[in-house]
Design a protein around this motif. Sequence first.
Motif, PDB file in Angstrom:
ATOM      1  N   GLY A  12      17.387 -90.754  33.724  1.00  0.00           N
ATOM      2  CA  GLY A  12      16.245 -90.046  33.167  1.00  0.00           C
ATOM      3  C   GLY A  12      16.388 -88.536  33.090  1.00  0.00           C
ATOM      4  N   GLN A  13      17.573 -88.011  33.374  1.00  0.00           N
ATOM      5  CA  GLN A  13      17.774 -86.566  33.320  1.00  0.00           C
ATOM      6  C   GLN A  13      17.589 -86.024  31.903  1.00  0.00           C
ATOM      7  OE1 GLN A  13      18.182 -84.687  36.204  1.00  0.00           O
ATOM      8  NE2 GLN A  13      17.593 -86.698  36.948  1.00  0.00           N
ATOM      9  N   CYS A  14      17.949 -86.803  30.914  1.00  0.00           N
ATOM     10  CA  CYS A  14      17.789 -86.375  29.526  1.00  0.00           C
ATOM     11  C   CYS A  14      16.318 -86.184  29.173  1.00  0.00           C
ATOM     12  CB  CYS A  14      18.443 -87.374  28.572  1.00  0.00           C
ATOM     13  SG  CYS A  14      17.839 -89.068  28.723  1.00  0.00           S
ATOM     14  N   VAL A  15      15.475 -87.060  29.680  1.00  0.00           N
ATOM     15  CA  VAL A  15      14.038 -86.966  29.414  1.00  0.00           C
ATOM     16  C   VAL A  15      13.471 -85.718  30.075  1.00  0.00           C
ATOM     17  CG1 VAL A  15      11.812 -88.117  29.650  1.00  0.00           C
ATOM     18  CG2 VAL A  15      13.867 -89.472  29.224  1.00  0.00           C
ATOM     19  N   LEU A  16      13.924 -85.427  31.275  1.00  0.00           N
ATOM     20  CA  LEU A  16      13.457 -84.226  31.965  1.00  0.00           C
ATOM     21  C   LEU A  16      13.891 -82.956  31.230  1.00  0.00           C
ATOM     22  CD1 LEU A  16      14.133 -85.228  35.674  1.00  0.00           C
ATOM     23  CD2 LEU A  16      11.928 -85.150  34.493  1.00  0.00           C
ATOM     24  N   ALA A  17      15.068 -82.969  30.643  1.00  0.00           N
ATOM     25  CA  ALA A  17      15.590 -81.793  29.949  1.00  0.00           C
ATOM     26  C   ALA A  17      15.010 -81.630  28.547  1.00  0.00           C
ATOM     27  CB  ALA A  17      17.112 -81.869  29.866  1.00  0.00           C
ATOM     28  N   ALA A  18      14.818 -82.746  27.843  1.00  0.00           N
ATOM     29  CA  ALA A  18      14.387 -82.686  26.442  1.00  0.00           C
ATOM     30  C   ALA A  18      13.488 -83.885  26.109  1.00  0.00           C
ATOM     31  CB  ALA A  18      15.600 -82.655  25.524  1.00  0.00           C
ATOM     32  N   ALA A  19      12.280 -83.840  26.622  1.00  0.00           N
ATOM     33  CA  ALA A  19      11.350 -84.965  26.459  1.00  0.00           C
ATOM     34  C   ALA A  19      10.978 -85.238  25.010  1.00  0.00           C
ATOM     35  CB  ALA A  19      10.088 -84.714  27.282  1.00  0.00           C
ATOM     36  N   GLY A  20      11.060 -84.247  24.151  1.00  0.00           N
ATOM     37  CA  GLY A  20      10.735 -84.473  22.745  1.00  0.00           C
ATOM     38  C   GLY A  20      11.825 -85.173  21.974  1.00  0.00           C
ATOM     39  N   VAL A  21      12.990 -85.296  22.597  1.00  0.00           N
ATOM     40  CA  VAL A  21      14.139 -85.889  21.916  1.00  0.00           C
ATOM     41  C   VAL A  21      14.529 -87.224  22.537  1.00  0.00           C
ATOM     42  CG1 VAL A  21      16.562 -85.515  21.288  1.00  0.00           C
ATOM     43  CG2 VAL A  21      14.966 -83.592  21.309  1.00  0.00           C
ATOM     44  N   PHE A  22      14.366 -87.332  23.859  1.00  0.00           N
ATOM     45  CA  PHE A  22      14.759 -88.539  24.580  1.00  0.00           C
ATOM     46  C   PHE A  22      13.568 -89.152  25.311  1.00  0.00           C
ATOM     47  CE2 PHE A  22      18.358 -85.562  24.658  1.00  0.00           C
ATOM     48  CZ  PHE A  22      19.321 -86.305  24.008  1.00  0.00           C
ATOM     49  N   ASP A  23      13.629 -90.452  25.498  1.00  0.00           N
ATOM     50  CA  ASP A  23      12.665 -91.172  26.324  1.00  0.00           C
ATOM     51  C   ASP A  23      13.432 -92.296  27.005  1.00  0.00           C
ATOM     52  OD1 ASP A  23      10.319 -91.931  27.531  1.00  0.00           O
ATOM     53  OD2 ASP A  23       9.272 -92.430  25.686  1.00  0.00           O
ATOM     54  N   GLN A  24      12.744 -93.002  27.899  1.00  0.00           N
ATOM     55  CA  GLN A  24      13.343 -94.158  28.553  1.00  0.00           C
ATOM     56  C   GLN A  24      12.581 -95.406  28.142  1.00  0.00           C
ATOM     57  OE1 GLN A  24      13.426 -92.216  32.617  1.00  0.00           O
ATOM     58  NE2 GLN A  24      15.157 -93.634  32.765  1.00  0.00           N
ATOM     59  N   SER A  25      13.314 -96.461  27.875  1.00  0.00           N
ATOM     60  CA  SER A  25      12.723 -97.736  27.487  1.00  0.00           C
ATOM     61  C   SER A  25      11.888 -98.298  28.631  1.00  0.00           C
ATOM     62  CB  SER A  25      13.836 -98.726  27.129  1.00  0.00           C
ATOM     63  OG  SER A  25      13.324-100.025  27.013  1.00  0.00           O
ATOM     64  N   ARG A  26      10.738 -98.804  28.310  1.00  0.00           N
ATOM     65  CA  ARG A  26       9.897 -99.447  29.328  1.00  0.00           C
ATOM     66  C   ARG A  26      10.482-100.780  29.771  1.00  0.00           C
ATOM     67  NH1 ARG A  26       3.663 -98.075  28.396  1.00  0.00           N
ATOM     68  NH2 ARG A  26       3.959 -95.911  27.791  1.00  0.00           N
ATOM     69  N   GLU A  27      11.301-101.374  28.916  1.00  0.00           N
ATOM     70  CA  GLU A  27      11.887-102.674  29.230  1.00  0.00           C
ATOM     71  C   GLU A  27      13.037-102.590  30.227  1.00  0.00           C
ATOM     72  OE1 GLU A  27      12.942-104.570  25.583  1.00  0.00           O
ATOM     73  OE2 GLU A  27      10.893-104.520  24.828  1.00  0.00           O
ATOM     74  N   ASP A  28      13.958-101.637  29.988  1.00  0.00           N
ATOM     75  CA  ASP A  28      15.151-101.587  30.839  1.00  0.00           C
ATOM     76  C   ASP A  28      15.442-100.204  31.430  1.00  0.00           C
ATOM     77  OD1 ASP A  28      16.093-100.249  28.583  1.00  0.00           O
ATOM     78  OD2 ASP A  28      17.451-101.848  27.983  1.00  0.00           O
ATOM     79  N   GLY A  29      14.629 -99.207  31.106  1.00  0.00           N
ATOM     80  CA  GLY A  29      14.796 -97.877  31.664  1.00  0.00           C
ATOM     81  C   GLY A  29      15.915 -97.058  31.050  1.00  0.00           C
ATOM     82  N   LEU A  30      16.565 -97.597  30.028  1.00  0.00           N
ATOM     83  CA  LEU A  30      17.684 -96.901  29.401  1.00  0.00           C
ATOM     84  C   LEU A  30      17.191 -95.923  28.342  1.00  0.00           C
ATOM     85  CD1 LEU A  30      20.212 -99.845  29.050  1.00  0.00           C
ATOM     86  CD2 LEU A  30      19.979 -98.187  30.911  1.00  0.00           C
ATOM     87  N   VAL A  31      18.068 -95.005  27.974  1.00  0.00           N
ATOM     88  CA  VAL A  31      17.725 -93.940  27.039  1.00  0.00           C
ATOM     89  C   VAL A  31      17.283 -94.494  25.688  1.00  0.00           C
ATOM     90  CG1 VAL A  31      20.107 -93.665  26.212  1.00  0.00           C
ATOM     91  CG2 VAL A  31      18.520 -91.753  26.056  1.00  0.00           C
ATOM     92  N   GLU A  32      16.281 -93.825  25.130  1.00  0.00           N
ATOM     93  CA  GLU A  32      15.841 -94.065  23.764  1.00  0.00           C
ATOM     94  C   GLU A  32      15.882 -92.723  23.057  1.00  0.00           C
ATOM     95  OE1 GLU A  32      11.972 -95.836  23.773  1.00  0.00           O
ATOM     96  OE2 GLU A  32      12.787 -97.823  24.094  1.00  0.00           O
ATOM     97  N   LEU A  33      16.487 -92.698  21.902  1.00  0.00           N
ATOM     98  CA  LEU A  33      16.594 -91.477  21.123  1.00  0.00           C
ATOM     99  C   LEU A  33      15.387 -91.381  20.196  1.00  0.00           C
ATOM    100  CD1 LEU A  33      18.340 -89.018  20.458  1.00  0.00           C
ATOM    101  CD2 LEU A  33      19.537 -90.442  18.787  1.00  0.00           C
ATOM    102  N   LEU A  34      14.593 -90.328  20.370  1.00  0.00           N
ATOM    103  CA  LEU A  34      13.394 -90.140  19.561  1.00  0.00           C
ATOM    104  C   LEU A  34      13.683 -89.333  18.305  1.00  0.00           C
ATOM    105  CD1 LEU A  34      10.868 -89.260  22.401  1.00  0.00           C
ATOM    106  CD2 LEU A  34      11.320 -91.507  21.375  1.00  0.00           C
ATOM    107  N   SER A  35      14.692 -88.478  18.359  1.00  0.00           N
ATOM    108  CA  SER A  35      15.024 -87.616  17.230  1.00  0.00           C
ATOM    109  C   SER A  35      16.531 -87.391  17.191  1.00  0.00           C
ATOM    110  CB  SER A  35      14.294 -86.274  17.357  1.00  0.00           C
ATOM    111  OG  SER A  35      14.665 -85.410  16.313  1.00  0.00           O
TER     112      SER A  35
END
Length: 64
Positions: A14-37
């Motif tokens: 989840g470090q990517c979400v902390l650094a750039a929440a508008g670009v990355f998120d974590q999947s609710r299903e498996d906690g892995l990265v989701e690219l928003l942009s």
Amino acid sequence: MKINVDRERCVGAGQCVLAAAGVFDQSREDGLVELLSAEPPQELHAAVTEAELICPSGAIEIQP
């Protein structure tokens, strides 16, 4: 800037979400990265670069 993420390499830290929440998120299903942009605006480039650098699994790749 274009971003690619490798969900198979992601460990869900989840470090990517902390650094750039508008670009990355974590999947609710498996906690892995989701690219928003895949091509974020200029004002987010520094945050995305930080996310790439701090990703413990190297799952984020930035292309110019």
